[in-house]
Design a protein around this motif. Structure first.
Motif, mmCIF file in Angstrom:
data_model
loop_
_atom_site.group_PDB
_atom_site.id
_atom_site.type_symbol
_atom_site.label_atom_id
_atom_site.label_comp_id
_atom_site.label_asym_id
_atom_site.label_seq_id
_atom_site.Cartn_x
_atom_site.Cartn_y
_atom_site.Cartn_z
ATOM 1 N N LYS A 13 0.831 -1.203 0.000
ATOM 2 C CA LYS A 13 0.000 0.000 0.000
ATOM 3 C C LYS A 13 0.870 1.260 0.000
ATOM 4 O O LYS A 13 0.592 2.224 -0.727
ATOM 5 C CB LYS A 13 -0.906 -0.023 1.243
ATOM 6 N N GLU A 14 1.933 1.235 0.782
ATOM 7 C CA GLU A 14 2.849 2.375 0.842
ATOM 8 C C GLU A 14 3.578 2.556 -0.484
ATOM 9 O O GLU A 14 3.712 3.667 -1.009
ATOM 10 C CB GLU A 14 3.865 2.173 1.970
ATOM 11 N N LEU A 15 4.040 1.452 -1.044
ATOM 12 C CA LEU A 15 4.788 1.493 -2.300
ATOM 13 C C LEU A 15 3.931 2.012 -3.449
ATOM 14 O O LEU A 15 4.392 2.808 -4.269
ATOM 15 C CB LEU A 15 5.326 0.102 -2.629
ATOM 16 N N LEU A 16 2.709 1.580 -3.510
ATOM 17 C CA LEU A 16 1.820 2.040 -4.580
ATOM 18 C C LEU A 16 1.466 3.518 -4.414
ATOM 19 O O LEU A 16 1.333 4.246 -5.401
ATOM 20 C CB LEU A 16 0.555 1.191 -4.606
ATOM 21 N N ALA A 17 1.330 3.951 -3.163
ATOM 22 C CA ALA A 17 0.981 5.355 -2.913
ATOM 23 C C ALA A 17 2.085 6.283 -3.402
ATOM 24 O O ALA A 17 1.829 7.264 -4.113
ATOM 25 C CB ALA A 17 0.719 5.573 -1.422
ATOM 26 N N VAL A 18 3.330 5.990 -3.045
ATOM 27 C CA VAL A 18 4.416 6.890 -3.458
ATOM 28 C C VAL A 18 4.739 6.714 -4.937
ATOM 29 O O VAL A 18 5.201 7.665 -5.593
ATOM 30 C CB VAL A 18 5.675 6.687 -2.596
ATOM 31 N N SER A 19 4.476 5.540 -5.484
ATOM 32 C CA SER A 19 4.689 5.332 -6.925
ATOM 33 C C SER A 19 3.732 6.171 -7.747
ATOM 34 O O SER A 19 4.017 6.506 -8.901
ATOM 35 C CB SER A 19 4.525 3.849 -7.272
ATOM 36 N N ALA A 20 2.611 6.544 -7.148
ATOM 37 C CA ALA A 20 1.607 7.353 -7.845
ATOM 38 C C ALA A 20 1.856 8.851 -7.710
ATOM 39 O O ALA A 20 1.130 9.653 -8.312
ATOM 40 C CB ALA A 20 0.216 7.009 -7.313
ATOM 41 N N PHE A 21 2.855 9.243 -6.940
ATOM 42 C CA PHE A 21 3.182 10.669 -6.843
ATOM 43 C C PHE A 21 3.516 11.215 -8.233
ATOM 44 O O PHE A 21 4.037 10.490 -9.088
ATOM 45 C CB PHE A 21 4.391 10.900 -5.931
ATOM 46 N N SER A 22 3.289 12.494 -8.420
ATOM 47 C CA SER A 22 3.625 13.104 -9.710
ATOM 48 C C SER A 22 5.127 13.028 -9.989
ATOM 49 O O SER A 22 5.553 12.852 -11.133
ATOM 50 C CB SER A 22 3.168 14.574 -9.728
ATOM 51 N N ASP A 23 5.918 13.184 -8.963
ATOM 52 C CA ASP A 23 7.371 13.003 -9.050
ATOM 53 C C ASP A 23 7.890 12.894 -7.626
ATOM 54 O O ASP A 23 7.142 13.016 -6.658
ATOM 55 C CB ASP A 23 8.056 14.153 -9.801
ATOM 56 N N TRP A 24 9.181 12.666 -7.500
ATOM 57 C CA TRP A 24 9.799 12.562 -6.174
ATOM 58 C C TRP A 24 10.677 13.771 -5.875
ATOM 59 O O TRP A 24 11.598 13.701 -5.087
ATOM 60 C CB TRP A 24 10.579 11.253 -6.057
ATOM 61 N N ASN A 25 10.380 14.872 -6.526
ATOM 62 C CA ASN A 25 11.016 16.169 -6.295
ATOM 63 C C ASN A 25 12.492 16.178 -6.685
ATOM 64 O O ASN A 25 13.380 16.380 -5.850
ATOM 65 C CB ASN A 25 10.862 16.601 -4.827
ATOM 66 N N PRO A 26 12.781 16.027 -7.978
ATOM 67 C CA PRO A 26 14.181 15.969 -8.417
ATOM 68 C C PRO A 26 14.961 17.266 -8.234
ATOM 69 O O PRO A 26 16.193 17.251 -8.274
ATOM 70 C CB PRO A 26 14.063 15.598 -9.900
ATOM 71 N N SER A 27 14.273 18.396 -8.044
ATOM 72 C CA SER A 27 14.997 19.653 -7.835
ATOM 73 C C SER A 27 15.775 19.638 -6.514
ATOM 74 O O SER A 27 16.715 20.415 -6.331
ATOM 75 C CB SER A 27 14.028 20.844 -7.863
ATOM 76 N N HIS A 28 15.374 18.780 -5.580
ATOM 77 C CA HIS A 28 16.126 18.554 -4.339
ATOM 78 C C HIS A 28 16.378 17.053 -4.291
ATOM 79 O O HIS A 28 15.609 16.286 -3.731
ATOM 80 C CB HIS A 28 15.329 19.030 -3.117
ATOM 81 N N PHE A 29 17.490 16.618 -4.889
ATOM 82 C CA PHE A 29 17.620 15.221 -5.296
ATOM 83 C C PHE A 29 17.770 14.251 -4.134
ATOM 84 O O PHE A 29 17.564 13.048 -4.300
ATOM 85 C CB PHE A 29 18.779 15.044 -6.284
ATOM 86 N N LEU A 30 18.092 14.727 -2.953
ATOM 87 C CA LEU A 30 18.094 13.832 -1.805
ATOM 88 C C LEU A 30 16.730 13.173 -1.638
ATOM 89 O O LEU A 30 16.631 12.002 -1.246
ATOM 90 C CB LEU A 30 18.451 14.595 -0.527
ATOM 91 N N ASP A 31 15.687 13.924 -1.940
ATOM 92 C CA ASP A 31 14.320 13.410 -1.822
ATOM 93 C C ASP A 31 14.120 12.213 -2.745
ATOM 94 O O ASP A 31 13.538 11.190 -2.367
ATOM 95 C CB ASP A 31 13.303 14.498 -2.169
ATOM 96 N N VAL A 32 14.611 12.346 -3.980
ATOM 97 C CA VAL A 32 14.511 11.266 -4.964
ATOM 98 C C VAL A 32 15.327 10.058 -4.504
ATOM 99 O O VAL A 32 14.885 8.915 -4.581
ATOM 100 C CB VAL A 32 15.005 11.733 -6.343
ATOM 101 N N ALA A 33 16.526 10.310 -4.019
ATOM 102 C CA ALA A 33 17.435 9.224 -3.651
ATOM 103 C C ALA A 33 16.855 8.363 -2.537
ATOM 104 O O ALA A 33 16.860 7.127 -2.617
ATOM 105 C CB ALA A 33 18.780 9.802 -3.228
ATOM 106 N N GLU A 34 16.365 9.009 -1.482
ATOM 107 C CA GLU A 34 15.836 8.218 -0.366
ATOM 108 C C GLU A 34 14.540 7.520 -0.745
ATOM 109 O O GLU A 34 14.279 6.393 -0.316
ATOM 110 C CB GLU A 34 15.657 9.109 0.869
ATOM 111 N N MET A 35 13.721 8.165 -1.569
ATOM 112 C CA MET A 35 12.488 7.513 -2.014
ATOM 113 C C MET A 35 12.807 6.331 -2.916
ATOM 114 O O MET A 35 12.172 5.265 -2.818
ATOM 115 C CB MET A 35 11.602 8.517 -2.746
ATOM 116 N N THR A 36 13.782 6.485 -3.790
ATOM 117 C CA THR A 36 14.168 5.383 -4.674
ATOM 118 C C THR A 36 14.688 4.205 -3.861
ATOM 119 O O THR A 36 14.355 3.040 -4.143
ATOM 120 C CB THR A 36 15.237 5.844 -5.676
ATOM 121 N N MET A 37 15.496 4.486 -2.854
ATOM 122 C CA MET A 37 15.990 3.404 -2.003
ATOM 123 C C MET A 37 14.848 2.695 -1.293
ATOM 124 O O MET A 37 14.821 1.455 -1.225
ATOM 125 C CB MET A 37 16.983 3.953 -0.970
#
Length: 632
Positions: free
Chosen positions: A121-145
């Motif tokens: 449920k958690e994985l599907l919720a964040v996978s549906a986000f519009s993006d993981w905020n690449p302008s502050h790439f730490l956000d993308v990195a931790e979400m990807t992990m």
């Protein structure tokens, strides 16, 4: 059209060069032999040794149960939402990583469907986000992990439809933005961003390797080449320039990267064996005082906690005593395990073979590390909660996350912290008010923030001016003799626009009290020098040369031996500007002295805990004689 074609040709050329170069780093055969899922950190079947350790060791059972109990709380919550605070989505990425790592661990160890369903449920919720905020790439990195761990660890149990959505998110919202030069400047960074971002994106590549083998290979080999850059910051001795908190961030993700890569490809020398890096566990061990508070210089907090990466170091180096602080929290502390640590499951992965109750105390009572931000860390005992501890730093304000705190120190004694550091101010509290806090030049707005400049630190201020950003100080000499533990630094370059010379030495004498000695030489004009110490104790000026500090029924005496005539003072720490953080329950104590031109002056301050049992009869020698005195 011509421009687009030229860009594509350039991209293909760079890709081919990258793959050609990286092929020398990792042979092609290493990629064709990757195991099936799960392949990140914990391979199939490795749960058995963890389960055996949990059954055999009460400390590991305590950690395991804390994770399971937290999973029950997570099950009752709704998934994180894409709510951005200022320029950051980072708190959501971190919470997602915590939840998914805990739930995935619980599922791997217990195979209960409730953990799988809630993680999905958690994985599907964040996978549906519009993006993981690449302008502050730490956000993308931790979400990807986070998403990569969940996808990989529960791969066989996830429905195919869910797997496809999660896999697509890893590719489109994690990996592909990392190829965009608009977002990937961290590839050339020499600080924690490099470590966190490379680790997160590499986990994503490992998770979807079979679907994107060429792209995944490119990402992995690119990361192996890039992530060595911040390892130079640990040279030569392991002192981490960004301080305690960012050690916990950058180093933890470096270890997550190393551990995953070594599990699959063996020990890659260019990643794990850089000079200084394997010494850095000793730095962190010595950074915690007997009060349990860290030496929180730079953008750090005083709060300490379990550091999973330390278990990786202890295992690698075969030095269990590195885990002394972790033992104190897991074996001797009556407090519950804190489950706000999003990497807690990794601690069991790396440390479950260690029998914590058999760890002996470290032997060294002084640790000195040079590098970009040198420190000296000294104590009278590892086992006595009333021991004296001093953390003393040199370095430069110019380092990443640095403060104008060169020459500053913290001090513990009789179970209390007497000399303290504010550490960081919340970034959003400043950025939201339009304050630019990331410039590091002399005139940067950063230095107008009270907690960042030398006016709030335990150091010298000359003519009410800022320390020089380009200044740099090393630990010039030190001693580990129990009769006089000490370290000395030359601060001249921090004040060379106003002083000819400035040196500071700090020593623990006879394991009973502390001496702070400053030796100053003025130039062709007189100088007004302020000596300050920040404290959360109550202060009372008890004589012409003494200030009595009291805290929780305990006392410490600050006594000025020299100069003979000083004006002792206390200063409030009220926020000077509207954007400065409040500082309740604190004050500055010290004195001010005007030094004539072309003259020399020495400040000698004693910090004497109430349990001092010896009469202070020693004369404080000039700094140049400290080594001779110890040798005798």
């Amino acid at each position: 059209m011509k421009t687009i074609c030229q860009f594509l040709l350039l991209l293909l050329f760079l890709l081919s060069c990258t793959l050609s170069l990286n092929a020398q780093t990792l042979p092609q055969s290493t990629f064709t032999s990757l195991p099936s899922h799960p392949r990140i950190l914990l391979l199939a079947g490795e749960e058995k040794s963890i389960q055996a350790s949990i059954e055999a060791d009460q400390s590991w059972k305590k950690v395991h149960q804390a994770i399971l109990d937290e999973c029950e709380k997570i099950i009752a919550t709704e998934p994180v939402q894409r709510i951005q605070i200022g320029r950051r989505l980072l708190d959501k990425s971190r919470e997602c990583l915590r939840r998914v790592f805990y739930l995935s661990y619980a599922y791997r160890l217990n195979k209960q469907a409730k953990y799988l369903k809630r993680a999905e449920k958690e994985l599907l919720a964040v996978s549906a986000f519009s993006d993981w905020n690449p302008s502050h790439f730490l956000d993308v990195a931790e979400m990807t992990m986070a998403v990569a761990i969940g996808y990989d660890w529960m791969y066989d149990a996830l429905p195919e439809e869910s797997r496809n959505k999660i896999k697509e998110a890893i590719l489109k919202k994690g990996i592909e933005p990392s190829l965009d030069t608009q977002y990937n400047s961290w590839l050339k960074a020499t600080h924690n961003w490099n470590q966190v971002c490379n680790a997160g994106i590499t986990y994503g590549a490992l998770a979807i390797f079979e679907d994107q083998p060429q792209l995944a290979q490119q990402i992995i080999t690119r990361s192996i080449e890039s992530i060595v850059l911040p390892l130079k910051d640990y040279e030569p001795d392991g002192a981490y320039p960004e301080g305690y908190s960012y050690w916990g961030y950058g180093t933890s993700f470096q270890v997550l990267f190393n551990s995953a890569i070594e599990k699959l490809f063996g020990n890659i020398a260019s990643v794990g064996n850089q000079p200084g890096f394997m010494k850095t566990a000793a730095y962190l061990l010595h950074m915690t005082g007997p009060t349990g508070s860290s030496f929180n210089y730079s953008d750090a907090g005083t709060e300490t906690g379990l550091q999973p990466a330390m278990f990786w170091f202890a295992q690698k180096l075969k030095q269990p005593s590195l885990l002394w602080a972790e033992k104190e929290q897991l074996v001797n502390s009556r407090e519950n395990i804190r489950t706000n640590n999003r990497l807690l499951p990794a601690m069991i992965l790396w440390g479950h073979d260690v029998r914590l109750n058999k760890i002996s105390a470290p032997t060294n009572k002084l640790w000195v590390g040079q590098g970009k931000n040198p420190v000296a860390l000294m104590r009278t005992s590892w086992t006595d909660p009333n021991a004296i501890y001093v953390g003393f730093k040199a370095g430069s304000p110019s380092v990443n996350h640095g403060h104008m705190d060169v020459g500053s120190f913290v001090m513990d004694a009789v179970g209390e912290r007497w000399a303290m550091d504010f550490g960081l101010q919340n970034y959003e509290s400043l950025e939201s008010k339009g304050i630019s806090i990331w410039g590091r030049e002399q005139g940067a707005q950063r230095w107008e923030v009270f907690r960042y400049n030398n006016f709030s630190h335990n150091t010298l201020t000359v003519n009410y001016s800022l320390q020089l950003v380009d200044g740099y100080a090393t630990i010039t000499t030190s001693s580990d003799k129990s009769s006089a533990l000490y370290a000395i630094t030359d601060l001249t370059s921090l004040y060379n626009n106003q002083l000819n010379s400035a040196k500071r030495g700090i020593s623990i004498i006879d394991q009973q009290y502390i001496v702070v000695r400053d030796e100053i030489e003025t130039a062709d004009s007189s100088c007004f020098v302020r000596w300050t110490m920040l404290t959360s104790a109550n202060a009372r000026i008890s004589g012409k040369d003494a200030i009595e500090l009291s805290k929780n029924g305990k006392k410490l005496l600050l006594k000025v031996q020299s100069p003979a005539k000083v004006i002792l003072k206390t200063w409030p720490t009220d926020p000077p500007k509207p954007y400065d953080a409040p500082n309740p329950g604190t004050m500055l104590v010290g004195f001010e002295v005007e030094i004539p031109k072309n003259s020399r002056e020495a400040f000698t301050v004693l910090l004497i805990p109430q349990n001092n049992t010896k009469k202070i009869s020693r004369e404080t020698l000039p700094l140049e004689n400290w080594r001779k005195a110890v040798v005798k």
